[in-house]
Motif scaffolding. Structure first.
Motif, PDB file in Angstrom:
ATOM      1  N   ALA A  14     -46.747  58.713  55.338  1.00 34.76           N
ATOM      2  CA  ALA A  14     -45.577  58.723  56.226  1.00 34.76           C
ATOM      3  C   ALA A  14     -45.857  57.946  57.507  1.00 34.76           C
ATOM      4  O   ALA A  14     -45.004  57.201  57.997  1.00 34.76           O
ATOM      5  N   HIS A  15     -47.062  58.099  58.042  1.00 31.63           N
ATOM      6  CA  HIS A  15     -47.414  57.387  59.267  1.00 31.63           C
ATOM      7  C   HIS A  15     -47.599  55.893  59.007  1.00 31.63           C
ATOM      8  O   HIS A  15     -47.346  55.077  59.900  1.00 31.63           O
ATOM      9  N   THR A  28     -38.225  55.716  60.026  1.00 31.43           N
ATOM     10  CA  THR A  28     -38.465  56.852  60.919  1.00 31.43           C
ATOM     11  C   THR A  28     -37.920  58.135  60.311  1.00 31.43           C
ATOM     12  O   THR A  28     -38.576  59.173  60.346  1.00 31.43           O
ATOM     13  N   ASN A  47     -40.067  59.076  57.378  1.00 29.41           N
ATOM     14  CA  ASN A  47     -41.320  59.588  57.925  1.00 29.41           C
ATOM     15  C   ASN A  47     -41.171  61.048  58.326  1.00 29.41           C
ATOM     16  O   ASN A  47     -42.011  61.881  57.985  1.00 29.41           O
TER      17      ASN A  47
END
Length: 183
Positions: free
Chosen positions: A110-111, A69, A72
């Motif tokens: 990133a997702h 996270t 990201n």
């Protein structure tokens, strides 16, 4: 059903963007009216991707680690900066040929880091593949490229601040939609 809608949406997105490179004569024959047609296809593709993604009920392909996270969020911030006017008006990324597509690909990657469900793999993986294909297509169609005149670090700083603010807004919208993005 929903996954099919999403796949069709990703395919339409890719075809609409690559149309100019894949079929330049067909695109040129459409004239200025072609811009509206391409924009309409892109709008339909986004609607299909959103409906498909939101409606897809699929299992996990992998379970992302908690630390992903934070990575990201850093990558998304960099992606937002790369997709801003900074690469053309600033100094840091001025020599980069495809900052917007690289930023878009970074956003998709990133997702993928934080979403291990099948719908996310299809959506973000498909968009990442499109961004790479678009870079390849542009480089083949236009092999010669020169960077524009360098901007200033002050412009980079201004766009970085704007990127941070925009990331906060995007985070708020994500949380409003039920996805808390900040760990």
């Amino acid at each position: 059903m929903y996954l099919v809608l999403m796949i069709v949406g990703v395919a339409l997105w890719a075809v609409a963007h690559l149309f100019k490179r894949i079929a330049p004569d067909a695109r040129a024959s459409m004239g200025d009216g072609g811009k509206g047609a391409v924009a309409l296809v892109l709008l339909v593709s986004i609607i299909l991707m959103v409906i498909g993604f939101r409606g897809a009920d699929v299992g996990q392909v992998w379970y992302p680690p908690v630390w992903a996270t934070h990575l990201n969020n850093l990558l998304v911030l960099i992606a937002i900066f790369m997709m801003s006017p900074a690469p053309r008006k600033g100094k840091l990324l001025n020599s980069m040929r495809h900052p917007m597509l690289t930023g878009f690909g970074l956003w998709a990657l990133a997702h993928l880091l934080v979403n291990g469900d099948l719908a996310s793999v299809i959506l973000f993986g498909g968009l990442l593949l499109w961004a790479v294909a678009e870079v390849v297509a542009i480089n083949r169609a236009e092999p010669r490229w020169q960077p524009s005149e360098f901007g200033t670090y002050a412009k980079d700083g201004m766009f970085l601040v704007a990127s941070i603010v925009l990331m906060g807004v995007i985070g708020y919208i994500h949380s409003w939609l039920g996805y808390w993005p900040f760990g």
